[in-house]
Enzyme design. Structure first.
Site, short mmCIF file in Angstrom:
data_model
loop_
_atom_site.label_atom_id
_atom_site.label_comp_id
_atom_site.label_asym_id
_atom_site.label_seq_id
_atom_site.Cartn_x
_atom_site.Cartn_y
_atom_site.Cartn_z
N ASP A 49 0.83 -1.20 0.00
CA ASP A 49 0.00 0.00 0.00
C ASP A 49 0.86 1.25 0.00
OD1 ASP A 49 0.89 -0.17 2.61
OD2 ASP A 49 -1.09 -0.14 3.54
N SER A 50 2.19 1.06 0.05
CA SER A 50 3.12 2.17 -0.16
C SER A 50 2.95 2.77 -1.55
CB SER A 50 4.57 1.70 0.04
OG SER A 50 4.84 0.53 -0.72
N ASP A 88 -1.01 -6.16 -0.34
CA ASP A 88 -1.42 -5.54 0.92
C ASP A 88 -2.93 -5.36 0.97
OD1 ASP A 88 0.51 -5.06 2.85
OD2 ASP A 88 1.27 -3.26 1.87
N LYS A 118 -1.36 -9.48 2.72
CA LYS A 118 -0.66 -9.03 3.93
C LYS A 118 -1.55 -8.06 4.67
CE LYS A 118 2.89 -6.05 3.93
NZ LYS A 118 2.43 -4.98 4.88
N GLU A 120 -1.77 -5.67 8.55
CA GLU A 120 -1.04 -5.13 9.70
C GLU A 120 -1.75 -5.48 11.00
OE1 GLU A 120 -0.24 -0.97 9.27
OE2 GLU A 120 0.72 -1.20 7.32
N GLU A 187 8.85 -4.52 10.97
CA GLU A 187 9.30 -3.21 10.47
C GLU A 187 9.79 -2.30 11.58
OE1 GLU A 187 7.90 0.59 7.72
OE2 GLU A 187 6.61 -1.18 7.85
#
Length: 274
Positions: A49-50, A88, A118, A120, A187
């Site tokens: 999502d970056s 993501d 993925k 978080e 991270e």
């Protein structure tokens, strides 16, 4: 009659089996062309999502939508053949309930044909991870600094650097592993903590600003190529493409304005009569 490809793409179980073995190499990609380059050297490609920061100029990843992730995930799948592609799950697509997470993850897998998603969060997302994995969706976890939580964290700062701050992050790591994730991104944590987590859990750790002892590493492609103006501390620049790209654009603009481009070799003449 269908023709079966002889090319075998890596799977989540392949990555899971790399625990304690050869380091796992992972980079981000958002386009078919860059995916084809990354695919030659990497075990896994993260459609992160970056892309909100890199492609759209957002200050955070929070505005990224599920539709954005699906569009770019499909592009990366078309451009790659060998690497496991992980997409993501963006902010707001999985937090409300386990059922919401399943529907979002199923859309990603069905519409992109990627191999995993993925998400978080550690302890707070463990039930969701278990819910997904029990229903056939491979999940990569993400603990430590979680960029989607920027509005709660207040800033992008490394985690676990203060005395007594390790326990919650260790608990997150255990929760993700116990829930059935096949690997976990760690991270921006203190190096000793990244090392300890890697030794502590049974699934591969993918470090980004964590430790060389992690089972693998991931970076944002544009950061390591030198295309980001202010990359994080944990980025090593393996290229400096920014000045080269600027020089090429400058040269093009100058030649267009001086009418040096296009030259005779770039235009089409008339066909001669037979």
């Amino acid at each position: 009659m269908s023709v079966q490809s002889t090319i075998r793409r890596k799977t989540a179980p392949d990555i899971r089996a790399r625990k304690g073995g050869d380091p796992i190499v992972m980079l981000t990609s958002y386009h078919a062309h860059t995916a084809s380059l990354v695919d030659r050297y990497c075990d896994a490609i993260l459609v992160g999502d970056s892309l909100g920061n890199v492609m759209h100029g957002f200050e955070t990843t929070v505005p990224v939508t599920l539709e954005m992730m699906i569009l770019q995930g499909h592009a990366v799948m078309r451009g790659s053949q060998h690497a496991l592609v992980v997409v993501d799950m963006p902010f707001g697509s999985y937090e409300a309930s386990k059922e919401q997470a399943f529907h979002s993850a199923a859309r990603i897998l069905k519409e992109t044909h990627c191999g995993a998603v993925k998400l978080e969060g550690g302890v707070r997302m463990a039930e969701t991870i278990a819910f997904l994995t029990e229903r056939g969706i491979p999940v990569m976890g993400h603990i430590g600094l979680t960029p989607q939580s920027i509005n709660t964290l207040g800033s992008f700062r490394a985690q676990g650097r203060e005395e007594g701050s390790w326990e919650p992050i260790e608990a997150d790591a255990r929760a993700v592993a116990d829930a059935g994730a096949f690997s976990v991104v760690v991270e921006a944590v203190a190096e000793p903590l990244g090392r300890k987590i890697t030794e502590m859990i049974s699934i591969p750790t993918i470090g980004i600003g964590a430790s060389a002892a992690c089972d693998g590493q991931v970076l944002v492609l544009e950061d390591m190529l030198g295309l980001s103006p202010k990359p994080p501390k944990f980025v090593k620049r393996y290229g400096d493409l920014g000045p080269g790209i600027e020089a090429a654009i400058k040269g093009y603009a100058e030649e267009v304005r001086s009418r040096a481009f296009p030259g005779p070799e770039h235009v089409y003449g008339m066909k001669s009569k037979a």
